[in-house]
Design an enzyme around this catalytic site. Structure first.
Site, PDB file in Angstrom:
ATOM      1  N   GLU A 117       0.377   2.362  10.313  1.00 24.79           N
ATOM      2  CA  GLU A 117       1.121   2.680   9.083  1.00 24.79           C
ATOM      3  C   GLU A 117       1.612   4.129   9.086  1.00 24.79           C
ATOM      4  O   GLU A 117       2.710   4.421   8.615  1.00 24.79           O
ATOM      5  CB  GLU A 117       0.249   2.372   7.857  1.00 24.79           C
ATOM      6  N   GLU A 137      -6.696  -5.463   9.241  1.00 24.92           N
ATOM      7  CA  GLU A 137      -7.417  -5.403   7.957  1.00 24.92           C
ATOM      8  C   GLU A 137      -7.889  -6.752   7.445  1.00 24.92           C
ATOM      9  O   GLU A 137      -8.926  -6.848   6.797  1.00 24.92           O
ATOM     10  CB  GLU A 137      -6.523  -4.764   6.878  1.00 24.92           C
TER      11      GLU A 137
END
Length: 718
Positions: A117, A137
Site C-alpha cells: 500500500e 490481510e
C-alpha cells in the site's frame, strides 16, 4: 545495508541529479511501526521543503525486503502519541502522491500488506525479479486498510484485485507485471535502486501517475464473487467486506470509497481479534508446567498400536511420518491386511496429489509393521489402544499389555468417553502411573486435536511425555481431566441433542443445518450425524436399556433402517454420490405429513400426538443460540471443575477437533464476544440452569477470559 539501531524511515539524500532517496530502515523487515510512518511523513515534508532541487523520488527498503506491512502484535493496542503532521491534505496513505515530481517505489524481497500500500501511494513501482508482492490481510481476518482495496482495482481491474486480496497469496514479480501492479521488473544482479533512479528520470516529462485520479474500475459480477467466497471461506466476514470495498471503488468517488474502506476495516479489527486469538491459544495449550512441575518428557522412538481400523491406521501414519517405528496389531489377519492396505492407499493418494514425495512415503511405510501377536509389542516405548468402545474389551487388552510390555512403557487408551481410572485398574499397581488417555479425532491422520486425559494416578513424567509426543507427531495437544466424555464429547452431546429437540419443535433438518453452516461450521449437526452413522453407540444403548424406538425419534429412524449416508437415508436422503437431499419421509415422520407409508404414518402418529408438541417457526439466530449456548454452559462447568486447565484449551479443542469456525475463536471466546449477560439470559429463557461460573462472571461484570485471569492471580498469591 540495514542498521539494527535504526527503527524508522528517512530522507537519505538528494543526489546531484536531483533524485531524492527515501529509505525504510526498521530491522528486520521494515514493518510499519508508528516510528516508520512518522519517518515517511517527515521525508515528504523534507522533500517539499527542498523545492525545485528535487526532480524525482525513489523509495526503497534496507535489509532483505521493501516492507512486510503492519506489525500484527501491535493490532488493537497502538499507543497513542503525537504523530508527525503533514500539514496539508493527502489523498493517499502517506502523502507521496501529491508530490509534483515522479515518485518510484523500488521493491525487493517482498512488499506485503501495508508495504504494498505504501508503494501504491507512489506514482510507479519497479520490482526485483525474485521479489513477491501480496495483500495477505484476509488470512488474519482483516482487509487491506491503507487504501489497498480502492487503489489496487484502479490499476489492475476489479477481478484481478479481488483474486489477489481474497486469496491473500504472494504473487511473483512476473505475475505482478502481467497484472499491472508494477511497471517494470529488474533482473537479478542489476542494482535495483540504480534501475529505479533511471526509471524515475525517464518519467520526468510524463510526470506523476496518481492512482487516486485514475478513472474508477469497471464493476464485475460481485454477486458471483460473494457466492464463491461464501462457500470457499464460509462464515468469514473479511472476504465479503473486501468485495464491498471494491464495489465502492467502482461506484463511488475516491474519497468516499476510502471512507468506506476505513469504516469496514475498523469493524474487522474488532471481529478479527478472534483469528489472532486462535493463533496464540494453540501455543498456550502446551504450557502444563503447573501440573508437570519440571518433569522431563521421555523420548518416544517406537509405538505399538492395537486395532488396525481407521483410527489405529491414522495414528500409525502420524507416528511413521515423523520417523517413529510402529507395530500395528490386530486380532485377525483380515482386519490387519485391510488396515495396512488402507494406510498404503492414503499415502499413495498424497503422492498422486503431489502433497508428498514417493521417497518420504516409502520411508514412512517401511516403519510400519503389522502383527497378530501381543509379544511383538514388548520393546515399544508407548502403546495406544484403539479398539472398540467396550470396557470388557479394554480389560482384555490392558491385561495382555500388562503381561508383555516392558516396565517403562506408557500405556494409553484412545477412548472417547470411558473412565481412565477404571482402565488403569486393569494393569498391575506398579504400572498405573504410566496409564493415560490419548483421544484422537477421526480421521486421525488429518484431524489435529489430541485430548490427553490424566487419571488419578498418572505421573508428571507420563503427562510431560504425552504432551511432548503429541507436539512431535504434529498434533495440537490439550491436557484434560477424567470425566465422562472429557471435554469435547461431554460438550458436543448438548449440541446434537439441541438439534434433535428443535426438529420435533418445528425447525426442519435443512433449516438447522443451513443455520449452522452460515455460522461457519463445515457441516450441520444432522448431516454430521448421517456421516458418522445414526446407529453409532447402539450397542451401549441396548446394553443400558436406553434404546427406545417407540419413544426416541432418532431410535425410530434407526429402527426403520435409516442409518445415515451408508444406507443412503438418515435425517436426509442421499444419492449414489452421497449428495444429500431433504427427506420427505423424515419431514413426514416429524410433522405428520401424509406419505404413502404405513410405517412412517404410525411413527408420526406416535411422535407428534403422543407428545402434544406445538410446532412453531424458528429464526436462524434462535437456532444458533439453542445449538451452542448449552454446549458453552457445559464448558463453564468444565472450567469450574478444573477438567480443562484454562478456557482457551476448550477453544483449541473445538477449533481442531470439531470444526468450530476459526474466525469465531472457539465457543468460550465466542461467548465472551456475544456478551455473557446475553448468554446467561438466553439459557434461562431456554430453561437451562446457567453454570455457577457463568453467573459469577455476569455478577462481576467480567468476561470469562478476564475473570479466569483474575482468579489465577489470586491463587498464585496463596
Amino acid at each position: 545495508a540495514m542498521s539494527k539501531q535504526s527503527n524508522t524511515a528517512y530522507l537519505e539524500k538528494i543526489r546531484d541529479d536531483g533524485i531524492a532517496l527515501v529509505k525504510l530502515d526498521h530491522y528486520p523487515v521494515n514493518s510499519l511501526s508508528g516510528e516508520v510512518m512518522d519517518g515517511l511523513t517527515q521525508a515528504v515534508i523534507d522533500i517539499e521543503k527542498a523545492g525545485d532541487k528535487v526532480k524525482g523520488v525513489v523509495v526503497y527498503g534496507a535489509g532483505k525486503a521493501f516492507c512486510a506491512g503492519a506489525d500484527i502484535s501491535a493490532f488493537g493496542n497502538m499507543k497513542a502519541k503525537d504523530r508527525v503532521n503533514l500539514g496539508r491534505p493527502k489523498s493517499g496513505f502517506i502523502g507521496f502522491e501529491e508530490l509534483s515530481v515522479p515518485v518510484v517505489a523500488a521493491i525487493h524481497g517482498f512488499a506485503l500488506g501495508g508495504g504494498l500500500e505504501v508503494s501504491m501511494d507512489c506514482h510507479y513501482r519497479v520490482i526485483a525479479e525474485k521479489a513477491k508482492i501480496g495483500l495477505p490481510e484476509v488470512n488474519i481476518g482483516l482487509l487491506p486498510g491503507g487504501q489497498g482495496t480502492i487503489r489496487l482495482p484502479r490499476i489492475v481491474g476489479s477481478d484481478a484485485a479481488l483474486q489477489i486480496m481474497t486469496t491473500g497469496k504472494h504473487i511473483s514479480a512476473s505475475k505482478a507485471l502481467e497484472f499491472g501492479v508494477v511497471d517494470a521488473v529488474v533482473k537479478t544482479g542489476d542494482d535495483l535502486v540504480a534501475a529505479a533512479v533511471e526509471f524515475c528520470k525517464s518519467k520526468g516529462a510524463v510526470g506523476p501517475r496518481k492512482i487516486s485520479l485514475l478513472p474508477p474500475p469497471k464493476p464485475t459480477d460481485f454477486a458471483a464473487w460473494k457466492k464463491k467466497l461464501s462457500k470457499k471461506r464460509n462464515g468469514e466476514p473479511a472476504p465479503l467486506r473486501i468485495i464491498e470495498c471494491v464495489e465502492a471503488a467502482c461506484t463511488k468517488d475516491f474519497a468516499t470509497a476510502v471512507a468506506t474502506e476505513q469504516k469496514l476495516f475498523q469493524r474487522l479489527v474488532l471481529s478479527s481479534a478472534a483469528l489472532r486469538y486462535a493463533f496464540f491459544i494453540e501455543r498456550a495449550a502446551q504450557k502444563v508446567d503447573s501440573v508437570t512441575k519440571g518433569a522431563k518428557p521421555v523420548p518416544i522412538k517406537s509405538v505399538g498400536i492395537i486395532g488396525a481400523g481407521l483410527m489405529g491406521g491414522g495414528i500409525a501414519m502420524c507416528c511413521a511420518n515423523v520417523g517413529q517405528r510402529v507395530v500395528l496389531l490386530d486380532v485377525n489377519e483380515k482386519g490387519l491386511a485391510k488396515g495396512l492396505k488402507q494406510i498404503e492407499n492414503n499415502y499413495m493418494r498424497s503422492v498422486k496429489s503431489g502433497s508428498r514425495s514417493k521417497q518420504s512415503v516409502e520411508k514412512a511405510l517401511s516403519l510400519i509393521k503389522g502383527s497378530l501377536r501381543y509379544e511383538d509389542l514388548a520393546d515399544c516405548d508407548l502403546i495406544i489402544e484403539a479398539v472398540f468402545e467396550s470396557m470388557d474389551i479394554k480389560q482384555k487388552v490392558f491385561s495382555e499389555l500388562d503381561r508383555v510390555c516392558k516396565a517403562g512403557a506408557f500405556l494409553c487408551s484412545n477412548t472417547s468417553a470411558l473412565d481412565i481410572d477404571q482402565i488403569a485398574s486393569f494393569v498391575s499397581p506398579a504400572r498405573q502411573d504410566k496409564v493415560m488417555g490419548a483421544h484422537f479425532f477421526s480421521p486421525a491422520n488429518v484431524m489435529r486435536l489430541l485430548e490427553n486425559i490424566r487419571g488419578a494416578k498418572t505421573s508428571a513424567t507420563t503427562i510431560a511425555t504425552l504432551m511432548q509426543w503429541g507436539k512431535q507427531i504434529g498434533k495440537c495437544a490439550i491436557l484434560v481431566g477424567n470425566c465422562p466424555g472429557f471435554v469435547g464429547n461431554r460438550m458436543v452431546a448438548f449440541y446434537s441433542q439441541a438439534a434433535r429437540n428443535m426438529v420435533l419443535e418445528g425447525a426442519s433438518p435443512s433449516q438447522i443445518d443451513t443455520a449452522a453452516v452460515k455460522f461457519g461450521m463445515k457441516m450441520g449437526p444432522l448431516a454430521m450425524a448421517d456421516l458418522v452413522g445414526l446407529d453409532l453407540g447402539i450397542q451401549a444403548w441396548k446394553k443400558a436399556g436406553t434404546y427406545k424406538p417407540k419413544e426416541v425419534l432418532l431410535h425410530a429412524l434407526i429402527e426403520s433402517g435409516r442409518l445415515g449416508q451408508k444406507t443412503k437415508s438418515g435425517w436426509f436422503d442421499y444419492d449414489d454420490n452421497r449428495k444429500k437431499q431433504p427427506s420427505a419421509v423424515v419431514d413426514a415422520m416429524i410433522a405428520g405429513k401424509k406419505q404413502p407409508s404405513a410405517v412412517v404414518d404410525a411413527m408420526i402418529a406416535e411422535f407428534a400426538a403422543a407428545r402434544g408438541i406445538k410446532r412453531r417457526a424458528f429464526t436462524d439466530d434462535e437456532i444458533i443460540e439453542r445449538l451452542f449456548y448449552p454446549l458453552i454452559n457445559e464448558g463453564f462447568k468444565i472450567v469450574e471443575e478444573g477438567i480443562a486447565m484454562r478456557p482457551s484449551d476448550i477453544d483449541v479443542c473445538y477449533l481442531y477437533g470439531y470444526g468450530f469456525p476459526r474466525h469465531r475463536g472457539g465457543p468460550m471466546h465466542f461467548a465472551d464476544y456475544v456478551g455473557l449477560d446475553d448468554v446467561h439470559a438466553a439459557l434461562v429463557k431456554q430453561g437451562v440452569q446457567p453454570a455457577k461460573l457463568l453467573s459469577d462472571c455476569v455478577k462481576a461484570d467480567l468476561s470469562l477470559a478476564r475473570y479466569f485471569k483474575k482468579q489465577q492471580k489470586q491463587k498464585a498469591k496463596l
